[in-house]
Each structure stands twice: as structure tokens, then as C-alpha cells.
Enzyme design. Structure first.
Site, PDB file in Angstrom:
ATOM      1  N   ASN B 273      -0.835  21.676   9.409  1.00  0.00           N
ATOM      2  CA  ASN B 273       0.593  21.976   9.465  1.00  0.00           C
ATOM      3  C   ASN B 273       0.917  23.346   8.881  1.00  0.00           C
ATOM      4  O   ASN B 273       0.222  23.819   7.984  1.00  0.00           O
ATOM      5  CB  ASN B 273       1.384  20.919   8.688  1.00  0.00           C
ATOM      6  CG  ASN B 273       0.996  20.900   7.226  1.00  0.00           C
ATOM      7  OD1 ASN B 273       0.001  20.289   6.856  1.00  0.00           O
ATOM      8  ND2 ASN B 273       1.754  21.578   6.372  1.00  0.00           N
ATOM      9  N   ASP B 316       4.966  17.839   9.727  1.00  0.00           N
ATOM     10  CA  ASP B 316       3.628  17.656   9.154  1.00  0.00           C
ATOM     11  C   ASP B 316       2.659  17.026  10.151  1.00  0.00           C
ATOM     12  O   ASP B 316       1.847  16.183   9.791  1.00  0.00           O
ATOM     13  CB  ASP B 316       3.701  16.798   7.880  1.00  0.00           C
ATOM     14  CG  ASP B 316       2.428  16.887   7.043  1.00  0.00           C
ATOM     15  OD1 ASP B 316       1.617  17.791   7.296  1.00  0.00           O
ATOM     16  OD2 ASP B 316       2.249  16.038   6.160  1.00  0.00           O
TER      17      ASP B 316
END
Lengths: 268, 549
Positions: B273, B316
Site C-alpha cells: 500500500n 490498504d
């Protein structure tokens, strides 16, 4: 019921922000938490969200997957602010709970302690309108709560043991539990209806379920364990087995019951 | 392991014969042959021809996790019994995939330790305990997932962001190289990958504002040969996909092991991420090469192509899944593809020579994208970014899948993944970067208990990106998958089961309760002609085999 709800919220706010830990003396271990103002709690919240929430959750209710405990009720590893401080400072050996950075000032650790403290409700700071004694009588008599719930070894098995319910549910949550029990039913208390491959149907509380098996307890407290491959159907009954007391008890009686349940904790 | 048997085994397997024939002949041998012989690059390239060994994290360089061993098959898998167990002495969760070479098993342990055991008995040859500082910066537990091996040397990542070379015969340290500064938030948990004469390895720390990279080291000296940053620097293509200086702290960690194609000489590696995870306001743009598959030149590390799964990710959705490489029939011709079930809930089939997107579709619950465009870029649903008040999005932070290995069967042509249909409230927070501190910009909260969500093992046809079958499990699992020529999918679950499914149909063939969460992938090997299958559960490594005659 809005009156009690509002009142409780107000009291909770006071307890959280105003009356925690009247500190005195210079020794931190003896004095308790000196950093417990509203500002400190907010600072602790910010630190918690950034550093702790990955494991403990943004709501601090813990995470079974990470093994991080729920921090909103009684803590299993610490019974005082100093105990919480030490865990944050030194971590818990052999677990994923690591110590905070060594250069983090003590004041910030105490702010974190204050925030964690604010997550649970100290009964000493709550003045509930109901009567504990009257609530106790209602529990056993008119409410008939003890036919399903056990307290200190006495009562039924068809609902959660309430011996220490005051440690994990605040008055507002208890009020919801009594008036609207269907709103949130924990998986342990789901009712499951299963039909096996022979066509026999049984219904019971969900003791435990996993990928390959299901265990339930029926209304007669019989325990049944099924391999899922032997079940033709598994169905969850959405409603809680607990009735709503909206029509059964008066407002003041509900207040009494809330007061009684909130008083149930280890030291009592 | 008797090397003569090891070398003969592929020949017999190729002729359709199975190892028990050899085992029966071998049982009467009285000469104990020494275990372990050096692992050459040739052996690693041809690892699938040595199914009795499991010589790298994903079994073979293409990471299919498909073993040609077929002694344990659909007809007898229900007869599996435990042969031995090994208790990891440091209590933590085991995410290890053991490596087996010629009768010796190498097991990584939490926090950053390594043990060699007899693969027949689980009894220890040696242990290596890596000394760690007290002030580690790690986001998600003290894990180590496995080793790489070349020659007689094992290579292991450590939580203090070191790469350590260890003598496979004794456990002695040969060299110990600092890959990055742990005090700045860097750490290492994944098994390295051997590519020719180099040790290729990634880095973790995506929740600490690091700048991700993939490194290659000299296996003899531990010296850095090349480094390719997962975030381009100033003047490099892609740097302008980050607003301001946000590229400096943009994350894109490379925290799981990649794959390699010897014919194309390309390394495939996933990136994590962008940071901060949940607040994209401070890093406007696509944030290349976060959440991407990178194809790197096998000699220089130069980026040949990239494919970004989730541009400007704010949920994420790391793309560090293990890339699975296979040649499949696709629209009338054989294509060299890379298959990828992403944390963002979409499955992708990509031409691994060019990076061209071929097929893709959602394989799990998701609410953040309307679908994929013809180039495989997600078409976003407006208004699904995290807010200060919280917004419900699927999949949740843990993803539709995550780091745990998927599998592929050469028999069925299906791709297998542990999947999760969940949702979560996402929150955004404003945070300033401080070196060594978490830099995530928010977090998540479940609105329902985990038991309310659906989890399953799903089989996906890579030519269509459609689900062929699913096997429900509960709750969310983080176990990997291994497939075998016995027609079996082996995997585990968070409720402590190890189990076998029919790779073609998903039908349950066998399960056993191990009593503790399975956070690891199984692997299979053979010693003295007997096939075993191994899985870590809780703090224990279990090995199963068929009943002895």
C-alpha cells in the site's frame, strides 16, 4: 426511556472527563495518573489510533485474529493505572504486544493510560436513578431473568452468565439489552435450526461453530455436536431468545434492573 | 535423503509410476546415507523435477505450489496420520513454510530464528537464534515465513531488517547484512528468492512511511548487487504520480516473496500500500508503483513493466500476493500468464511477458469499484474513500485475501485462493510523518462479529476469471494453499483445521482438528520414498503421512 438515557450519557461524560483519579503526591506510582484532563484523554486517543489500533481495533474492542484484548472493560493483565502504564512501557513478553518507543515521554504514556481508562465506566462515578435492591428482586421475580441467566452459580443456562456483566456493559448498553435484545445478538447466543441427513430437526443456542462442525444446546440444556457433513441444512434464527421488556416493566423498574445489573462485578 | 532415489524419482514419476515402488525396494537398505547435498541453481530451476524436495518458499520459481507427488491421493488422503510434531520454543504465531532438501527440513520461527530438523522424525540438527534489538518497529506481529537456499547456504530475513546467511549443515552465521535501518520503520519477514547467482529480497514497513525496494545480494559476501525502488525517485518515470515530496514516505513495501521466469529472465514481485494507508489527501496521484506487480530484469533489477492494481489506494489493499506463473490456453492459444487474486477483491490474468491485462473480475465481496476497465484499471465507486466519521467499505482492511499463498493445479488448470467476504468502517486521520513512527492516517472498525461474515476457499478459472467452485470455512483464514498431482488441495483454517479438498470439485476429502489457528501454507515432500505433508498450526509444525505397511 429517553430520560434515563440522556442522564446516563451526561453522567458518563462527567465521569470520563472530570472526576477520574483525583491525584495527590509526587510519586507517580502512588499518585495514580496525573495526566487525566480532557486534553490528555484526547491526546491519548490520538496516540492510540495511530500506534495501537492496528491490533486493538479503532474502537479498542480487541481482535481475535491478532490476539489483542478488548480494552473497554476489565483488563486481564492490569488492575490499576500503574499496571496499564507498565504494560505499555514494557510490553508483554512472548506476545505481539511490544513496548512503546523508549524515548516516548512518560507523560504521553500516562495520556494513553487516561484514554484507556476512559473506555470503561467506573461505577463510583455513576449515580444511577434505579435501586440496586429493587432491581435484584425484579431479576428473580417479576422479570424472571434468572430462569435463563445465571449469577454467582444460581439461575438458568439459556442466556449469558451475568455475574460480572457490569464490567463489560455500561448502563446505556444494558438499557438497550433489556428493551431491544434483538438489536445485537452475539454469535454465541444465536439460535440455530439444523436438520440432519435423516430429516431430524433440532433448534438450540450456538455453543460453537467452525468450518466442519457445529455444537448447540437445546431448550432442555441437551448438548448436540454435529459434523457439518451430516447436516442437510443449517439455519440461523435471527431473533434473540431474550424477550423485550418494553411492555413488561415500567420505566422505573427498568431503571432498577439497569442499576442492579451494572452493580454486578467481581468485587461484589 | 538417498540422492540416487531423489534423482530417479522424477524419471519414475514421468513414466506414471509412483514412489511407493521405490520405497518398497528401499526399505531393506541398511546403509544410512548422509542427508543433504548442495542446492545448485540448476536444481532450483528444475525444482518441480525433484518433488521429494521443497526447495523454496513457493516450492518452485513459478510459485504454483503444485507438487508432482501423488502417493497421497484422493483415494487414500483420508488415511493420513500424524508422523511427528515439532514444538517451536518461542511462543508466537507461526507463518512459516518449511524448506526440505534431501531429508532435512529448515523451519523459520518467531521472532527471527531458524531450526534444521530431520524431515523423517522432526528431531533437531541445529538451531540459530537471531539477536534482536528491544525497540523493533513492526506493524503486525513477530513473524518469519521461510528461507531461501543456494549451495549449502540458507538466507533468512530478520525483523531488524537484516539478511542473514547461515550454513545449512551447522547453523553457523556466514554473514549478516543490514538491508535497511529498523529504527526508521524497516523490517523483514519474507523468504528471499534465489535468482541465478543472487539473493533477491524485499522489505516490510509500509505502515511506517518507508520507501519500498527490491534488493539483490551476492550470496557469497552479502554485498548489495542492485536495488530497485518501488517508488521512482525525482526524474524517473512515475515520480510525478506523487504530489509534492510524498514519494519519500510513500510505503510500497515489498514484504512477500515473488516469482521468476527463467525463459523470460523476469522477476515478478508485488508491492504494498501507499503511505499513509488511509489518508490519500497528502499523496495525490496514482502513487506508482504502490499496489503493483513489478516485472524486473533478472540480472539488473531494471523494471521491464508494471501493472498497478489499485491506483491511489486509500484502503490498504496491498498487492504483495505471490504471483503465480503458468502457461494456459487462452482464447485459442497458449499464453504465458501471471495469475493474481488481489487483496482488493479482483482476480487478474496478465500476460507476463508484456504486462498486458487479459482477464479480470471480482472473486469476493467488494463495494469500492464498479468493475475493471479494458486495461484492468478499476472503475471506482465515488465516495468510498475513508472519512473522519467512518464509511463502510468492502473488502475490509485485511482484504479479500492477503499475504497467504494461493495455489494452482496443473491437473485442473484452476487457481485456488483463500477468500473473505467482509466489510469494515474506514476512518481517516491527519498525521505528520515522524521517522520510525506509524504513518497510517486512520484505521478501521468492524460493525459485525467475524462470524457474521463469509469465508471460503475458491477455485478460479484463469481463462475466464470466473469462480468454478467454493468451499465455505469460518472464520476468516490466513492459511495458504498447496496442490498436488494426487488431485488434492491442502489448506488450513483459523479455527484450527488442516484439510484436503478435491482439486476438481472442492469436495471435502479429509480434515483434522489441530486445535490452533493455521496461519501458514502447507508443503509436501518425500523421504525414502514416502510422501509427507507439513503444516504449522499455532506454535507447532505437524507432519502427516500415510499409515506404514
Amino acid at each position: 426511556m429517553s430520560s434515563i438515557s440522556t442522564q446516563i450519557k451526561h453522567l458518563l461524560a462527567i465521569a470520563t472527563y472530570g472526576l477520574l483519579f483525583a491525584a495527590s503526591g509526587s510519586n507517580a506510582e502512588d499518585a495514580g495518573n496525573l495526566y487525566n484532563t480532557r486534553f490528555d484523554i484526547n491526546a491519548g486517543l490520538k496516540y492510540f489510533e495511530r500506534q495501537c489500533s492496528r491490533c486493538h481495533g479503532f474502537d479498542a474492542k480487541g481482535n481475535d485474529e491478532t490476539g489483542a484484548p478488548d480494552l473497554t472493560g476489565r483488563l486481564s493483565r492490569a488492575s490499576s493505572d500503574v499496571g496499564i502504564f507498565n504494560i505499555i512501557r514494557t510490553g508483554v513478553p512472548g506476545t505481539a504486544m511490544l513496548p512503546v518507543a523508549a524515548d516516548l515521554p512518560d507523560s504521553q504514556v500516562w495520556q494513553l493510560v487516561a484514554y484507556i481508562g476512559s473506555l470503561s465506566t467506573d461505577p463510583a462515578n455513576i449515580d444511577l436513578p434505579g435501586s440496586v435492591v429493587a432491581g435484584s428482586r425484579l431479576f428473580a421475580n417479576k422479570g424472571d431473568c434468572n430462569s435463563c441467566h445465571m449469577i454467582d452459580g444460581q439461575g438458568g443456562r439459556l442466556g449469558p452468565d451475568l455475574s460480572r456483566v457490569g464490567e463489560r456493559r455500561n448502563p446505556e448498553e444494558l438499557l438497550t439489552d433489556i428493551l431491544d435484545p434483538h438489536q445485537e445478538v452475539a454469535p454465541r447466543w444465536w439460535t440455530m435450526r439444523v436438520t440432519d441427513n435423516e430429516g431430524v430437526t433440532r433448534e438450540g443456542l450456538r455453543m460453537n461453530e467452525d468450518s466442519f462442525s457445529l455444537r448447540i444446546m437445546d431448550a432442555e440444556s441437551n448438548l448436540w455436536s454435529y459434523p457439518k457433513r451430516q447436516l442437510a441444512s443449517i439455519e440461523r434464527v435471527e431473533e434473540s431468545t431474550m424477550p423485550s421488556y418494553t411492555q413488561t416493566l415500567s420505566d422505573s423498574e427498568v431503571d432498577d434492573l439497569v442499576a442492579y445489573l451494572f452493580s454486578l462485578r467481581k468485587e461484589n | 535423503m538417498n540422492r540416487s532415489i531423489a534423482l530417479l524419482a522424477p524419471l519414475f514419476l514421468g513414466l506414471g509410476l509412483t514412489l511407493p515402488v521405490l520405497a518398497q525396494e528401499d526399505e531393506f537398505q541398511t546403509v544410512i546415507t548422509p542427508a543433504f547435498s548442495p542446492v545448485t541453481w540448476e536444481r532450483l530451476i528444475n525444482a518441480e523435477d525433484e518433488p521429494e524436495n521443497w526447495m523454496m518458499y513457493s516450492g518452485t520459481l513459478d510459485s504454483q505450489r503444485y507438487s508432482r507427488l501423488d502417493q497421497i491421493d484422493k483415494s487414500n488422503v483420508a488415511e493420513l496420520e500424524m508422523k511427528w510434531s515439532y514444538q517451536i520454543p518461542v511462543i508466537d504465531r507461526a507463518e512459516t513454510v518449511p524448506t526440505v532438501v534431501d531429508g532435512i527440513m529448515f523451519i523459520t520461527e518467531a521472532p527471527s530464528n531458524l531450526t534444521a530438523v530431520d524431515a523423517r522424525t522432526g528431531r533437531v540438527y541445529w538451531r540459530y537464534d537471531h539477536e534482536l534489538p528491544d525497540d523493533l518497529r513492526i506493524c503486525c506481529g513477530r513473524n518469519n515465513r521461510g528461507v531461501a537456499i543456494l549451495g549449502e547456504t540458507l538466507f533468512m530475513s530478520t525483523l531488524d531488517a537484516h539478511l542473514v546467511a547461515i550454513d545449512a549443515r551447522t547453523g553457523n552465521v556466514l554473514w549478516d547484512t543490514e538491508v535497511a535501518d529498523y529504527e526508521a520503520g524497516y523490517s523483514k519477514t519474507a523468504a528471499p528468492l534465489i535468482v541465478k547467482d543472487k539473493v533477491v529480497t524485499g522489505i516490510a514497513g509500509g505502515e511506517f512511511g518507508i520507501r519500498g525496494f527490491i534488493d539483490a545480494y551476492d550470496p557469497a559476501t552479502g554485498e548489495l548487487e542492485w536495488r530497485t525502488y518501488a517508488i521512482p525517485g525525482p526524474g524517473e518515470p512515475g515520480n510525478d504520480s506523487w504530489s509534492g515530496d510524498s514519494w519519500k514516505t510513500g510505503g510500497a513495501a515489498t514484504w512477500i516473496t515473488g516469482s521468476y521466469d527463467p525463459d523470460l529472465n523476469l522477476i515478478y514481485w508485488g508491492t504494498g500500500n501507499p503511505g499513509p494507508d488511509w489518508n490519500g489527501d497528502v499523496r495525490l496521484g496514482d502513487n506508482l508503483y504502490s499496489d503493483s506487480a513489478l516485472a524486473l530484469d533478472g540480472d539488473t533489477g531494471e523494471i521491464a513493466w508494471h501493472f498497478q492494481f489499485t491506483p491511489h489506494d486509500v484502503h490498504d489493499y496491498d498487492s504483495i500476493q505471490v504471483p503465480i506463473l503458468a502457461d494456459i490456453e487462452y482464447q485459442g492459444s497458449t499464453r504465458k500468464v501471471m495469475m493474481w487474486a488481489n487483496r482488493n477483491a479482483f482476480f487478474y490474468t496478465i500476460d507476463r511477458a508484456t504486462g498486458e491485462f487479459l482477464e479480470g473480475d471480482a472473486y469476493a465481496s467488494q463495494t469500492w469499484a464498479q468493475g475493471l476497465d479494458p486495461n484492468g484499471r478499476p472503475i471506482r465507486v465515488p465516495g468510498m474513500a475513508p472519512t473522519y466519521e467512518g464509511i463502510l467499505v468492502s473488502p475490509p482492511i485485511v482484504g479479500a485475501t492477503n499475504w497467504y499463498s494461493p495455489g494452482y493445479s496443473q491437473q485442473t488448470g484452476l487457481f485456488y485462493v483463500t477468500s473473505f467476504d467482509g466489510e469494515q468502517e474506514f476512518f481517516k486521520r491527519d498525521e505528520d510523518y515522524e521517522e520510525g513512527e506509524r504513518f497510517t492516517g486512520g484505521g478501521g472498525r468492524y460493525n459485525q462479529p467475524m462470524d457474521a461474515f463469509h469465508s471460503s476457499i475458491r477455485a478460479i478459472n484463469p481463462a475466464t476469471a470466473q469462480i468454478e467452485w467454493e468451499f465455505p470455512i469460518m472464520p476468516r483464514s490466513s492459511a495458504g494453499i498447496t496442490t498436488t498431482a494426487g488431485g488434492i488441495v491442502f489448506t488450513g483454517s483459523a479455527d484450527g483445521y488442516f484439510f484436503a479438498l478435491d482439486a476438481a470439485t472442492g469436495e471435502e476429502l479429509w480434515h483434522i482438528s489441530l486445535g490452533a489457528r493455521v496461519h501458514a501454507a502447507p508443503m509436501t515432500y518425500a523421504v525414502d520414498g514416502k510422501q509427507f505433508v507439513t503444516i504449522a498450526s499455532g506454535n507447532v509444525v505437524y507432519t502427516f503421512g500415510l499409515k506404514d505397511d
